[in-house]
Write a protein that holds these residues in place. Structure first.
Motif, PDB file in Angstrom:
ATOM      1  N   ARG A 104      -5.997  -4.047  -0.406  1.00  0.00           N
ATOM      2  CA  ARG A 104      -5.578  -2.869  -1.168  1.00  0.00           C
ATOM      3  C   ARG A 104      -6.768  -2.149  -1.793  1.00  0.00           C
ATOM      4  O   ARG A 104      -6.695  -0.951  -2.071  1.00  0.00           O
ATOM      5  CB  ARG A 104      -4.565  -3.266  -2.245  1.00  0.00           C
ATOM      6  CG  ARG A 104      -3.223  -3.696  -1.684  1.00  0.00           C
ATOM      7  CD  ARG A 104      -2.112  -3.687  -2.715  1.00  0.00           C
ATOM      8  NE  ARG A 104      -0.858  -4.115  -2.117  1.00  0.00           N
ATOM      9  CZ  ARG A 104      -0.059  -3.347  -1.375  1.00  0.00           C
ATOM     10  NH1 ARG A 104      -0.398  -2.085  -1.152  1.00  0.00           N
ATOM     11  NH2 ARG A 104       1.072  -3.824  -0.878  1.00  0.00           N
ATOM     12  N   ALA A 123       7.179  -9.268   5.039  1.00  0.00           N
ATOM     13  CA  ALA A 123       6.625  -7.932   4.788  1.00  0.00           C
ATOM     14  C   ALA A 123       6.563  -7.121   6.083  1.00  0.00           C
ATOM     15  O   ALA A 123       6.471  -7.669   7.189  1.00  0.00           O
ATOM     16  CB  ALA A 123       5.230  -8.052   4.180  1.00  0.00           C
ATOM     17  N   GLU A 124       6.615  -5.805   5.950  1.00  0.00           N
ATOM     18  CA  GLU A 124       6.549  -4.918   7.107  1.00  0.00           C
ATOM     19  C   GLU A 124       5.195  -5.043   7.796  1.00  0.00           C
ATOM     20  O   GLU A 124       4.161  -5.148   7.130  1.00  0.00           O
ATOM     21  CB  GLU A 124       6.766  -3.467   6.667  1.00  0.00           C
ATOM     22  CG  GLU A 124       8.200  -3.154   6.256  1.00  0.00           C
ATOM     23  CD  GLU A 124       9.168  -3.275   7.414  1.00  0.00           C
ATOM     24  OE1 GLU A 124       8.792  -2.905   8.553  1.00  0.00           O
ATOM     25  OE2 GLU A 124      10.296  -3.762   7.190  1.00  0.00           O
ATOM     26  N   THR A 127       1.384  -3.836   6.532  1.00  0.00           N
ATOM     27  CA  THR A 127       1.163  -3.882   5.091  1.00  0.00           C
ATOM     28  C   THR A 127       0.099  -4.933   4.780  1.00  0.00           C
ATOM     29  O   THR A 127      -0.117  -5.861   5.567  1.00  0.00           O
ATOM     30  CB  THR A 127       2.448  -4.224   4.337  1.00  0.00           C
ATOM     31  OG1 THR A 127       2.911  -5.524   4.783  1.00  0.00           O
ATOM     32  CG2 THR A 127       3.541  -3.190   4.606  1.00  0.00           C
ATOM     33  N   GLU A 175       0.207  -7.438   2.785  1.00  0.00           N
ATOM     34  CA  GLU A 175       0.795  -8.776   2.742  1.00  0.00           C
ATOM     35  C   GLU A 175       1.020  -9.334   4.149  1.00  0.00           C
ATOM     36  O   GLU A 175       0.702 -10.500   4.421  1.00  0.00           O
ATOM     37  CB  GLU A 175       2.108  -8.746   1.960  1.00  0.00           C
ATOM     38  CG  GLU A 175       1.945  -8.476   0.483  1.00  0.00           C
ATOM     39  CD  GLU A 175       1.804  -7.005   0.134  1.00  0.00           C
ATOM     40  OE1 GLU A 175       1.630  -6.695  -1.059  1.00  0.00           O
ATOM     41  OE2 GLU A 175       1.862  -6.161   1.059  1.00  0.00           O
ATOM     42  N   ARG A 176       1.569  -8.526   5.033  1.00  0.00           N
ATOM     43  CA  ARG A 176       1.835  -8.990   6.394  1.00  0.00           C
ATOM     44  C   ARG A 176       0.529  -9.230   7.151  1.00  0.00           C
ATOM     45  O   ARG A 176       0.417 -10.183   7.940  1.00  0.00           O
ATOM     46  CB  ARG A 176       2.721  -7.992   7.122  1.00  0.00           C
ATOM     47  CG  ARG A 176       3.107  -8.397   8.529  1.00  0.00           C
ATOM     48  CD  ARG A 176       3.918  -9.698   8.571  1.00  0.00           C
ATOM     49  NE  ARG A 176       4.329  -9.964   9.943  1.00  0.00           N
ATOM     50  CZ  ARG A 176       5.456  -9.506  10.478  1.00  0.00           C
ATOM     51  NH1 ARG A 176       6.302  -8.779   9.746  1.00  0.00           N
ATOM     52  NH2 ARG A 176       5.754  -9.770  11.718  1.00  0.00           N
TER      53      ARG A 176
END
Length: 328
Positions: free
Chosen positions: A74, A219-220, A223, A225-226
């Motif tokens: 991020r 998660a998508e 992203t 997280e994924r």
């Protein structure tokens, strides 16, 4: 000095002891017990099994590393593959781990002296023996969190954030980590401490920790997280090592995300969204394999890898005389 009243005398109920999750069995005699708390989430995120206090905050230790790696993404740092897996790692200190740490430092224009991990030996006992036999000494890059710290420094350099204070809790990067932990866990962070590597350590309940791992596997695609979950699952030997249960599990059970932490914390999520987290009160990491295998069997997982991770022998006089076993 006057005697202090007990909590019972003061009108407060004594806390309930945690349930016994593992036993130490020597020569057929139970010589010790390890208590702890454990939670299993169903595929829809509801609590399927609760043992002990699953709502109290704990320090997840290195099971927080996927959230830290997501925060690094991020922050705009481009990482993928083995590099992203190493950013979320408690690596064993094997040669390929240390080579990639040094490679990443060079790729991002960083110097080894900027990595603020405490000097340490390889986490893997066999690697530590080889390391010492070669006449080497404790080094910050050998410490199991050096991949994470390298990625943190690289993210700071990309954004022009201070490098010297990248471990301060109020640093912009650590504020992103705080938000990642809070978002994935679905709860507020009650306590912030200092982890063994020196990084800020955000607490979660065991329920929040299991929820975080479920969040990562569901998660998508694309992203942060994924991307972290996918890198860890594709390159588990970089997350742990060739002789580590997390690696064996993620290799044997495709789509599974598994990570242990110091002081006997374990978190895992299956690809369908079922998840678990537990902590052994006394911090005995030797219990992790037997307890984890027992929980996974209860969740319907059936694979030879479970026998591999649950086998923790006790020795006497050079021979096997007992074991650590799950007790629930």
């Amino acid at each position: 000095m006057p005697e202090q009243p007990s909590s019972a005398a003061a009108g407060q109920a004594a806390p309930e002891p945690s349930p016994v999750l593992a036993e130490v069995v020597r020569s057929g005699f139970v010589e010790g017990r390890h208590r702890g708390s454990l939670v299993v989430l169903a595929a829809d995120g509801s609590v399927e099994l609760a043992m002990g206090d699953i709502g109290a905050p704990v320090f997840p230790r290195s099971t927080n590393k996927p959230m830290q790696a997501a925060a690094i993404l991020r922050a705009g740092l481009e990482l993928s593959g083995e590099r992203l897996a190493l950013a979320a790692a408690s690596h064993s200190g094997e040669r390929f781990h240390l080579e990639l740490v040094r490679t990443m430092l060079g790729e991002f224009g960083l110097a080894p002296g900027q990595v603020q991990t405490p000097p340490d030996l390889p986490l893997d006992p066999e690697e530590a023996e080889r390391y010492l036999a070669a006449g080497l000494v404790r080094d910050p890059l050998t410490m199991n969190c050096s991949g994470k710290h390298t990625a943190m420094l690289a993210a700071c350099a990309r954004n022009g954030w201070p490098l010297e204070t990248y471990l301060a809790a109020d640093h912009p990067l650590q504020q992103l980590v705080l938000d990642a932990v809070r978002t994935a866990g679905g709860e507020e962070v009650a306590h912030i401490g200092t982890d063994g590597c020196g990084a800020p350590l955000m607490s979660l309940s065991l329920t929040g920790l299991a929820r975080a791992y479920r969040h990562f596997v569901l998660a998508e695609p694309g992203t942060p997280e994924r991307r972290v979950a996918d890198a860890m699952r594709a390159h588990p030997e970089y997350v742990a090592g060739t002789r580590r249960p997390d690696t064996w599990l993620m290799r044997a059970l495709p789509g599974t995300l598994s990570k242990m932490g110091a002081e006997a914390v374990q978190a895992l999520a299956l690809p369908d969204g079922r998840a678990l987290a537990f902590k052994i009160d006394d911090g005995a990491t030797r219990t992790l394999g037997p307890v984890l295998a027992r929980v996974l069997r209860g969740m319907g997982v059936d694979d030879p890898v479970l026998a591999r991770i649950e086998d923790v022998p006790l020795h006497g006089g050079g021979s096997r005389v007992g074991e650590i076993r799950a007790a629930f």
